[in-house]
Write a protein that holds these residues in place. Structure first.
Motif, PDB file in Angstrom:
ATOM      1  N   ASP A  29       0.831  -1.207   0.000  1.00 52.33           N
ATOM      2  CA  ASP A  29       0.000   0.000   0.000  1.00 52.33           C
ATOM      3  C   ASP A  29       0.867   1.259   0.000  1.00 52.33           C
ATOM      4  O   ASP A  29       0.595   2.215  -0.735  1.00 52.33           O
ATOM      5  CB  ASP A  29      -0.944   0.012   1.203  1.00 52.33           C
ATOM      6  N   GLU A  30       1.918   1.258   0.817  1.00 52.71           N
ATOM      7  CA  GLU A  30       2.827   2.410   0.858  1.00 52.71           C
ATOM      8  C   GLU A  30       3.561   2.571  -0.466  1.00 52.71           C
ATOM      9  O   GLU A  30       3.710   3.689  -0.971  1.00 52.71           O
ATOM     10  CB  GLU A  30       3.853   2.235   1.984  1.00 52.71           C
ATOM     11  N   ALA A  31       3.997   1.465  -1.042  1.00 45.83           N
ATOM     12  CA  ALA A  31       4.718   1.524  -2.313  1.00 45.83           C
ATOM     13  C   ALA A  31       3.837   2.084  -3.430  1.00 45.83           C
ATOM     14  O   ALA A  31       4.301   2.893  -4.247  1.00 45.83           O
ATOM     15  CB  ALA A  31       5.230   0.135  -2.688  1.00 45.83           C
ATOM     16  N   VAL A  32       2.582   1.673  -3.451  1.00 51.75           N
ATOM     17  CA  VAL A  32       1.648   2.206  -4.437  1.00 51.75           C
ATOM     18  C   VAL A  32       1.439   3.703  -4.194  1.00 51.75           C
ATOM     19  O   VAL A  32       1.482   4.507  -5.132  1.00 51.75           O
ATOM     20  CB  VAL A  32       0.309   1.431  -4.403  1.00 51.75           C
ATOM     21  N   ARG A  33       1.238   4.073  -2.932  1.00 49.85           N
ATOM     22  CA  ARG A  33       1.019   5.480  -2.578  1.00 49.85           C
ATOM     23  C   ARG A  33       2.200   6.354  -3.011  1.00 49.85           C
ATOM     24  O   ARG A  33       2.024   7.455  -3.530  1.00 49.85           O
ATOM     25  CB  ARG A  33       0.778   5.628  -1.083  1.00 49.85           C
ATOM     26  N   TYR A  34       3.424   5.858  -2.795  1.00 49.58           N
ATOM     27  CA  TYR A  34       4.616   6.654  -3.095  1.00 49.58           C
ATOM     28  C   TYR A  34       5.227   6.338  -4.457  1.00 49.58           C
ATOM     29  O   TYR A  34       6.267   6.890  -4.808  1.00 49.58           O
ATOM     30  CB  TYR A  34       5.653   6.474  -1.986  1.00 49.58           C
ATOM     31  N   ASN A  35       4.584   5.445  -5.209  1.00 46.63           N
ATOM     32  CA  ASN A  35       5.005   5.111  -6.571  1.00 46.63           C
ATOM     33  C   ASN A  35       6.466   4.652  -6.633  1.00 46.63           C
ATOM     34  O   ASN A  35       7.248   5.136  -7.444  1.00 46.63           O
ATOM     35  CB  ASN A  35       4.766   6.293  -7.514  1.00 46.63           C
ATOM     36  N   THR A  36       6.808   3.686  -5.768  1.00 57.17           N
ATOM     37  CA  THR A  36       8.155   3.134  -5.816  1.00 57.17           C
ATOM     38  C   THR A  36       8.261   2.149  -6.979  1.00 57.17           C
ATOM     39  O   THR A  36       7.250   1.745  -7.558  1.00 57.17           O
ATOM     40  CB  THR A  36       8.525   2.432  -4.491  1.00 57.17           C
ATOM     41  N   ALA A  37       9.484   1.756  -7.284  1.00 62.89           N
ATOM     42  CA  ALA A  37       9.697   0.845  -8.413  1.00 62.89           C
ATOM     43  C   ALA A  37       9.127  -0.542  -8.138  1.00 62.89           C
ATOM     44  O   ALA A  37       8.611  -1.191  -9.044  1.00 62.89           O
ATOM     45  CB  ALA A  37      11.189   0.743  -8.721  1.00 62.89           C
ATOM     46  N   SER A  38       9.246  -0.995  -6.894  1.00 66.88           N
ATOM     47  CA  SER A  38       8.757  -2.321  -6.525  1.00 66.88           C
ATOM     48  C   SER A  38       8.727  -2.435  -5.010  1.00 66.88           C
ATOM     49  O   SER A  38       9.177  -1.539  -4.306  1.00 66.88           O
ATOM     50  CB  SER A  38       9.673  -3.417  -7.099  1.00 66.88           C
ATOM     51  N   VAL A  39       8.202  -3.569  -4.551  1.00 64.58           N
ATOM     52  CA  VAL A  39       8.386  -3.965  -3.155  1.00 64.58           C
ATOM     53  C   VAL A  39       9.334  -5.147  -3.164  1.00 64.58           C
ATOM     54  O   VAL A  39       9.261  -6.001  -4.047  1.00 64.58           O
ATOM     55  CB  VAL A  39       7.068  -4.341  -2.432  1.00 64.58           C
ATOM     56  N   CYS A  40      10.243  -5.190  -2.211  1.00 63.59           N
ATOM     57  CA  CYS A  40      11.178  -6.302  -2.090  1.00 63.59           C
ATOM     58  C   CYS A  40      10.870  -7.010  -0.778  1.00 63.59           C
ATOM     59  O   CYS A  40      10.930  -6.402   0.290  1.00 63.59           O
ATOM     60  CB  CYS A  40      12.617  -5.812  -2.131  1.00 63.59           C
ATOM     61  N   ILE A  41      10.515  -8.289  -0.894  1.00 64.45           N
ATOM     62  CA  ILE A  41       9.981  -9.042   0.238  1.00 64.45           C
ATOM     63  C   ILE A  41      10.592 -10.441   0.296  1.00 64.45           C
ATOM     64  O   ILE A  41      11.149 -10.915  -0.686  1.00 64.45           O
ATOM     65  CB  ILE A  41       8.448  -9.145   0.130  1.00 64.45           C
ATOM     66  N   PRO A  42      10.437 -11.124   1.441  1.00 66.18           N
ATOM     67  CA  PRO A  42      10.911 -12.509   1.525  1.00 66.18           C
ATOM     68  C   PRO A  42      10.152 -13.413   0.539  1.00 66.18           C
ATOM     69  O   PRO A  42       8.974 -13.186   0.249  1.00 66.18           O
ATOM     70  CB  PRO A  42      10.587 -12.912   2.971  1.00 66.18           C
ATOM     71  N   PRO A  43      10.824 -14.444   0.044  1.00 63.28           N
ATOM     72  CA  PRO A  43      10.185 -15.338  -0.931  1.00 63.28           C
ATOM     73  C   PRO A  43       8.877 -15.962  -0.454  1.00 63.28           C
ATOM     74  O   PRO A  43       7.984 -16.203  -1.265  1.00 63.28           O
ATOM     75  CB  PRO A  43      11.240 -16.422  -1.174  1.00 63.28           C
ATOM     76  N   CYS A  44       8.759 -16.213   0.833  1.00 63.59           N
ATOM     77  CA  CYS A  44       7.537 -16.867   1.339  1.00 63.59           C
ATOM     78  C   CYS A  44       6.291 -15.998   1.177  1.00 63.59           C
ATOM     79  O   CYS A  44       5.176 -16.502   1.268  1.00 63.59           O
ATOM     80  CB  CYS A  44       7.717 -17.277   2.800  1.00 63.59           C
ATOM     81  N   TYR A  45       6.468 -14.704   0.908  1.00 63.91           N
ATOM     82  CA  TYR A  45       5.319 -13.802   0.761  1.00 63.91           C
ATOM     83  C   TYR A  45       5.050 -13.376  -0.680  1.00 63.91           C
ATOM     84  O   TYR A  45       4.175 -12.553  -0.939  1.00 63.91           O
ATOM     85  CB  TYR A  45       5.514 -12.548   1.623  1.00 63.91           C
ATOM     86  N   VAL A  46       5.783 -13.922  -1.635  1.00 64.82           N
ATOM     87  CA  VAL A  46       5.615 -13.497  -3.027  1.00 64.82           C
ATOM     88  C   VAL A  46       4.211 -13.782  -3.539  1.00 64.82           C
ATOM     89  O   VAL A  46       3.579 -12.911  -4.158  1.00 64.82           O
ATOM     90  CB  VAL A  46       6.683 -14.131  -3.937  1.00 64.82           C
ATOM     91  N   LYS A  47       3.695 -14.961  -3.314  1.00 61.68           N
ATOM     92  CA  LYS A  47       2.350 -15.306  -3.806  1.00 61.68           C
ATOM     93  C   LYS A  47       1.301 -14.381  -3.194  1.00 61.68           C
ATOM     94  O   LYS A  47       0.460 -13.829  -3.903  1.00 61.68           O
ATOM     95  CB  LYS A  47       2.035 -16.765  -3.516  1.00 61.68           C
ATOM     96  N   LEU A  48       1.365 -14.186  -1.888  1.00 67.11           N
ATOM     97  CA  LEU A  48       0.439 -13.280  -1.204  1.00 67.11           C
ATOM     98  C   LEU A  48       0.528 -11.879  -1.803  1.00 67.11           C
ATOM     99  O   LEU A  48      -0.488 -11.259  -2.122  1.00 67.11           O
ATOM    100  CB  LEU A  48       0.757 -13.226   0.295  1.00 67.11           C
ATOM    101  N   ALA A  49       1.755 -11.396  -1.983  1.00 68.94           N
ATOM    102  CA  ALA A  49       1.956 -10.036  -2.501  1.00 68.94           C
ATOM    103  C   ALA A  49       1.467  -9.909  -3.938  1.00 68.94           C
ATOM    104  O   ALA A  49       0.830  -8.919  -4.295  1.00 68.94           O
ATOM    105  CB  ALA A  49       3.434  -9.665  -2.413  1.00 68.94           C
ATOM    106  N   SER A  50       1.751 -10.907  -4.744  1.00 67.36           N
ATOM    107  CA  SER A  50       1.323 -10.881  -6.139  1.00 67.36           C
ATOM    108  C   SER A  50      -0.198 -10.832  -6.245  1.00 67.36           C
ATOM    109  O   SER A  50      -0.756 -10.081  -7.053  1.00 67.36           O
ATOM    110  CB  SER A  50       1.877 -12.105  -6.858  1.00 67.36           C
ATOM    111  N   GLU A  51      -0.863 -11.619  -5.426  1.00 68.53           N
ATOM    112  CA  GLU A  51      -2.332 -11.621  -5.426  1.00 68.53           C
ATOM    113  C   GLU A  51      -2.892 -10.334  -4.837  1.00 68.53           C
ATOM    114  O   GLU A  51      -3.913  -9.823  -5.314  1.00 68.53           O
ATOM    115  CB  GLU A  51      -2.842 -12.834  -4.655  1.00 68.53           C
TER     116      GLU A  51
END
Length: 135
Positions: A29-51
């Protein structure tokens, strides 16, 4: 260059061991608000984040993090899993010990393993190697 342009080139990152799903959603949500290039997260959360992001934000994850000690085969598996889960970008930590000892062949072999050749994802960004602790 103004702050908005700078942010558009930055990853918004949460790689804490204590991160929970709500932290990842808040990060997006913060990344979208501030228009960052991406979010960088642990691999275990990629599916959750993508959805959760549903195309609003690029998803980056780390492979071999934080020390690069995983074998090349493990890193390839991690990267393939991350891509299948929806990662748009992979940051891989090279084997720092191999690098520091001059084992260029080992490091080169790690870098040549490109799982996006297995999985059709032509827009994939694959910045490698992560450069830290090289001294």
């Amino acid at each position: 260059m103004d702050i908005n342009e700078i942010l558009s080139h930055c990853d918004h990152t949460n790689l804490k061991q204590t991160a929970v799903p709500n932290d990842i959603k808040r990060l997006i949500d913060e990344a979208v608000r501030y228009n960052t290039a991406s979010v960088c997260i642990p691999p275990c959360y990629v599916k959750l984040a993508s959805e959760y992001a549903v195309g609003k934000m690029r998803i980056c994850t780390v492979i071999g993090f934080p020390n690069g000690y995983n074998t090349t085969e493990v890193k390839a598996f991690e990267a393939k899993r991350a891509l299948l889960d929806g990662a748009d970008e992979i940051d891989m930590v090279i084997n720092i010990g191999a690098f520091k000892s001059g084992n260029a062949d080992y490091v080169e072999n790690e870098i040549k393993v490109r799982p996006e050749r297995i999985i059709s994802k032509p827009q994939l960004a694959f910045p490698m190697p992560a450069q830290r602790m090289m001294t």
